[in-house]
Design an enzyme around this catalytic site. Sequence first.
Site, PDB file in Angstrom:
ATOM      1  N   LYS A  16       0.839  -1.216   0.000  1.00 47.97           N
ATOM      2  CA  LYS A  16       0.000   0.000   0.000  1.00 47.97           C
ATOM      3  C   LYS A  16       0.865   1.254   0.000  1.00 47.97           C
ATOM      4  CE  LYS A  16      -2.165  -1.005   3.859  1.00 47.97           C
ATOM      5  NZ  LYS A  16      -1.635  -2.356   4.137  1.00 47.97           N
ATOM      6  N   THR A  17       1.906   1.259   0.838  1.00 50.44           N
ATOM      7  CA  THR A  17       2.744   2.461   0.934  1.00 50.44           C
ATOM      8  C   THR A  17       3.481   2.707  -0.377  1.00 50.44           C
ATOM      9  OG1 THR A  17       3.034   2.004   3.284  1.00 50.44           O
ATOM     10  CG2 THR A  17       4.552   3.581   2.311  1.00 50.44           C
ATOM     11  N   LYS A  38      -1.530   9.365   6.020  1.00 54.59           N
ATOM     12  CA  LYS A  38      -1.663   8.034   6.632  1.00 54.59           C
ATOM     13  C   LYS A  38      -2.379   8.327   7.944  1.00 54.59           C
ATOM     14  CE  LYS A  38      -0.355   3.660   7.741  1.00 54.59           C
ATOM     15  NZ  LYS A  38      -0.405   2.415   6.958  1.00 54.59           N
ATOM     16  N   GLU A 116      -3.349   6.596   2.559  1.00 55.26           N
ATOM     17  CA  GLU A 116      -3.094   5.159   2.766  1.00 55.26           C
ATOM     18  C   GLU A 116      -3.867   4.689   3.986  1.00 55.26           C
ATOM     19  OE1 GLU A 116       0.996   3.786   3.526  1.00 55.26           O
ATOM     20  OE2 GLU A 116       0.195   1.825   4.091  1.00 55.26           O
ATOM     21  N   GLY A 117      -4.654   3.627   3.801  1.00 57.10           N
ATOM     22  CA  GLY A 117      -5.377   3.043   4.936  1.00 57.10           C
ATOM     23  C   GLY A 117      -4.422   2.298   5.847  1.00 57.10           C
ATOM     24  N   PRO A 201       5.853  -4.738 -11.214  1.00 59.45           N
ATOM     25  CA  PRO A 201       6.759  -5.849 -10.925  1.00 59.45           C
ATOM     26  C   PRO A 201       7.502  -5.667  -9.611  1.00 59.45           C
ATOM     27  CG  PRO A 201       7.735  -4.369 -12.537  1.00 59.45           C
ATOM     28  CD  PRO A 201       6.361  -3.836 -12.266  1.00 59.45           C
TER      29      PRO A 201
HETATM   30  N1  LIG Z   1       7.062  -3.436  -6.148  1.00 55.22           N
HETATM   31  C1  LIG Z   1       7.838  -3.765  -5.110  1.00 55.22           C
HETATM   32  N2  LIG Z   1       9.084  -4.277  -5.321  1.00 55.22           N
HETATM   33  C2  LIG Z   1       9.872  -4.635  -4.281  1.00 55.22           C
HETATM   34  N3  LIG Z   1       9.523  -4.522  -2.996  1.00 55.22           N
HETATM   35  C3  LIG Z   1       8.307  -3.999  -2.721  1.00 55.22           C
HETATM   36  C4  LIG Z   1       7.413  -3.600  -3.757  1.00 55.22           C
HETATM   37  N4  LIG Z   1       6.268  -3.147  -3.179  1.00 55.22           N
HETATM   38  C5  LIG Z   1       6.456  -3.260  -1.844  1.00 55.22           C
HETATM   39  N5  LIG Z   1       7.677  -3.758  -1.567  1.00 55.22           N
HETATM   40  C6  LIG Z   1       8.242  -4.051  -0.221  1.00 55.22           C
HETATM   41  O1  LIG Z   1       7.312  -4.914   0.441  1.00 55.22           O
HETATM   42  C7  LIG Z   1       7.179  -4.544   1.810  1.00 55.22           C
HETATM   43  C8  LIG Z   1       5.718  -4.192   2.081  1.00 55.22           C
HETATM   44  O2  LIG Z   1       5.365  -3.053   1.294  1.00 55.22           O
HETATM   45  P1  LIG Z   1       4.566  -1.841   1.927  1.00 55.22           P
HETATM   46  O3  LIG Z   1       5.233  -1.381   3.184  1.00 55.22           O
HETATM   47  O4  LIG Z   1       4.332  -0.830   0.862  1.00 55.22           O
HETATM   48  O5  LIG Z   1       3.212  -2.613   2.298  1.00 55.22           O
HETATM   49  P2  LIG Z   1       1.942  -2.049   3.098  1.00 55.22           P
HETATM   50  O6  LIG Z   1       0.749  -2.740   2.551  1.00 55.22           O
HETATM   51  O7  LIG Z   1       1.952  -0.577   3.069  1.00 55.22           O
HETATM   52  O8  LIG Z   1       2.268  -2.575   4.565  1.00 55.22           O
HETATM   53  P3  LIG Z   1       1.603  -2.076   5.943  1.00 55.22           P
HETATM   54  O9  LIG Z   1       0.346  -2.875   6.076  1.00 55.22           O
HETATM   55  O10 LIG Z   1       2.646  -2.426   6.950  1.00 55.22           O
HETATM   56  O11 LIG Z   1       1.344  -0.596   5.833  1.00 55.22           O
HETATM   57  C9  LIG Z   1       8.145  -3.388   2.051  1.00 55.22           C
HETATM   58  O12 LIG Z   1       9.355  -3.907   2.536  1.00 55.22           O
HETATM   59  C10 LIG Z   1       8.355  -2.803   0.659  1.00 55.22           C
HETATM   60  O13 LIG Z   1       9.616  -2.181   0.525  1.00 55.22           O
HETATM   61 MG   LIG Z   2       2.111   0.792   4.630  1.00 55.13          MG
END
Ligand SMILES: Nc1ncnc2c1ncn2[C@@H]1O[C@H](COP(=O)(O)OP(=O)(O)OP(=O)(O)O)[C@@H](O)[C@H]1O
Ligand SMILES: [Mg+2]
Length: 234
Positions: A16-17, A38, A116-117, A201
């Site tokens: 999400k982030t 957020k 972001e939720g 990707p």
């Molecule tokens: N396209 C991508 N390629 C490589 N790594 C990624 C990619 N998207 C996300 N990640 C990695 O995956 C992990 C989770 O991503 P992210 O923090 O965006 O998820 P989130 O859904 O926001 O998590 P949370 O519920 O903790 O807020 C992080 O370590 C991030 O760096």
């Molecule tokens: Mg996040």
Amino acid sequence: MEKGIFVTGIDTGVGKTVIAGAIAAAIKAHGLDVGVMKPVATGAREIDGKLVSEDVVYLKKIIDSTDDDDLVNPIRLKPASAPTIAASKTGVLIDMENVWKAYKELADKHDFVVVEGIGGLMAPVDNTILVADMALKMDLALVIVSKYYLGAINHTLLTLEYARSRNLRIKGIIFNMLRNGEDFVAEIGRLSSSPVLGTIPFDENVCVEKCLYGDIVELFRKEINISKIMRKET
Ligand SMILES: Nc1ncnc2c1ncn2[C@@H]1O[C@H](COP(=O)(O)OP(=O)(O)OP(=O)(O)O)[C@@H](O)[C@H]1O
Ligand SMILES: [Mg+2]
């Protein structure tokens, strides 16, 4: 044009982030004044006596936001749990009025706000409000981030069904971190009528925890039509 977008996911840790940051950067590159939010973060770290969320650091930095943390992230809690549990563990009272006020201020200040939720749509934010209620109150359409893992078809379809049952507007699904997930994407297409905005990707140089962006903004802009996210459908 939409006033903003609410980025949710089929689970925690699906990106999400990363996707919210890429949307904000793409909209900024489009020439608009964009803000990020957020509203509620858990798992915040204490730095110089202040609680700081990694997600907020990442989201602000990708667009060079100078907005105050209290506006971008009015509620931050230390335990890495659902907000209601983190709040009761630390004796904090979650006051949603602060969230609505901060969102209004950001929406008044910027052309577009990317929110972001936390967790997924049914994560409880306070004793009466789920994440879905936050998106409804802000009157924002959803971008649903999905990722391929065992169980993800179920999680994706349940998220779509629940969003529909709550009359949330669904802008579309983004499949993130895709590696050999063509069958997964095809199954979601077969089993749901929701629009797919595109696939992103895996990029080994992306890391939220270290605030590294790799090529995510370029990848995003190549794959996803940002106008679709900004445009208000009637
Ligand atoms: N396209 C991508 N390629 C490589 N790594 C990624 C990619 N998207 C996300 N990640 C990695 O995956 C992990 C989770 O991503 P992210 O923090 O965006 O998820 P989130 O859904 O926001 O998590 P949370 O519920 O903790 O807020 C992080 O370590 C991030 O760096
Ligand atoms: Mg996040």
